[in-house]
Design a protein around this motif. Sequence first.
Motif, mmCIF file in Angstrom:
data_model
loop_
_atom_site.group_PDB
_atom_site.id
_atom_site.type_symbol
_atom_site.label_atom_id
_atom_site.label_comp_id
_atom_site.label_asym_id
_atom_site.label_seq_id
_atom_site.Cartn_x
_atom_site.Cartn_y
_atom_site.Cartn_z
ATOM 1 N N HIS A 68 39.182 30.650 43.486
ATOM 2 C CA HIS A 68 40.026 31.728 44.005
ATOM 3 C C HIS A 68 39.464 32.209 45.343
ATOM 4 N N HIS A 70 38.761 35.042 48.659
ATOM 5 C CA HIS A 70 38.511 36.443 49.030
ATOM 6 C C HIS A 70 38.541 36.551 50.549
ATOM 7 N N HIS A 112 36.077 30.349 46.208
ATOM 8 C CA HIS A 112 34.934 30.032 45.342
ATOM 9 C C HIS A 112 35.301 30.109 43.872
ATOM 10 N N GLU A 114 33.427 31.055 39.979
ATOM 11 C CA GLU A 114 32.288 31.694 39.315
ATOM 12 C C GLU A 114 32.454 31.389 37.832
ATOM 13 N N GLN A 127 30.026 42.956 38.500
ATOM 14 C CA GLN A 127 30.490 42.586 39.831
ATOM 15 C C GLN A 127 30.968 43.836 40.551
HETATM 16 MN MN MN Z 1 35.297 35.965 43.263
#
Ligand code: MN
Length: 291
Positions: A68, A70, A112, A114, A127
């Motif tokens: 996804h 950012h 990225h 995660e 987070q």
């Molecule tokens: Mn992220």
Amino acid sequence: MKATVTREHIQPRRLTRLVKGMPATDGAGVELTRAIGQPAFPMLDPFLLLDAFRSDRPEDYIAGFPSHPHRGFETVTYLLAGRMRHKDNAGHEGVIESGGIQWMTAGKGIVHSEMPEQENGLLEGFQLWVNLPAEHKMDAPGYQERPAKDIPLESRGGGVEVKVIAGVTSQGTTGPVVQPLTEPVYLDVRVPASQAFVEMLPISHNAFIYVIDGRVSMPDENGQMVTLVRDDLGILGEGGAIELNADEDDVRFLLIAGKPLDEPVARGGPFVMNTSEEVQQAFVDYRQGRF
Ligand code: MN
């Protein structure tokens, strides 16, 4: 230059608001608690989001956060337990382990993933999203990654322990993460039962605590003592210091502060810009493969 001490410098910050985290699901189905970034508490400038995750049920976390994007801010992952693998389209890859931090500056754009690097056991961590000022939203992406061994532990009287991830404590311990744009303070604090904790914070900063375990008390704006328990977010008012007390239990909490940006905020999913046009542009740029 002569330093002046005003009442503000020594006035302890009072609790102005107690926020309960809201259950939320994100990524491909990760169960978490959203403290900042929920309808009842959208942001605390410069902090846009705070998610806590803590589960030993693989079905709560195993799906992770697949690829996804950012743009326009920073994502900060602090793991208390477990392992997370991150990977991005700039060729950056690594594993965050228990006690480690990843401070990622998304800047102009990153894609990225995660993902939990474990199939069972406890996964616990946070987070945090930290905003970037307008003139730095389109900077190149960057990383500050630190394993647990690089994060100094300050031991104080009474058994108080402070892990210093970012910022400088009043005793001079300096955290490894540096971000001059928001001058963040990020501390992981343990206070044994019946002990007090006092720390100076920059007057200009917005600040909060998030209780990881145990109970802690501090005064509200009327001087009434308020008790915060696990998963409570406590917003701190104006002042120069924080003073609080562990009750009958040991307490562990995050103490986080940052310099407010005082700029308009336009959010669209994984993008945080200053105007809705800039958010729309981020969607266009992502779809057209310009990240
Ligand atoms: Mn992220």
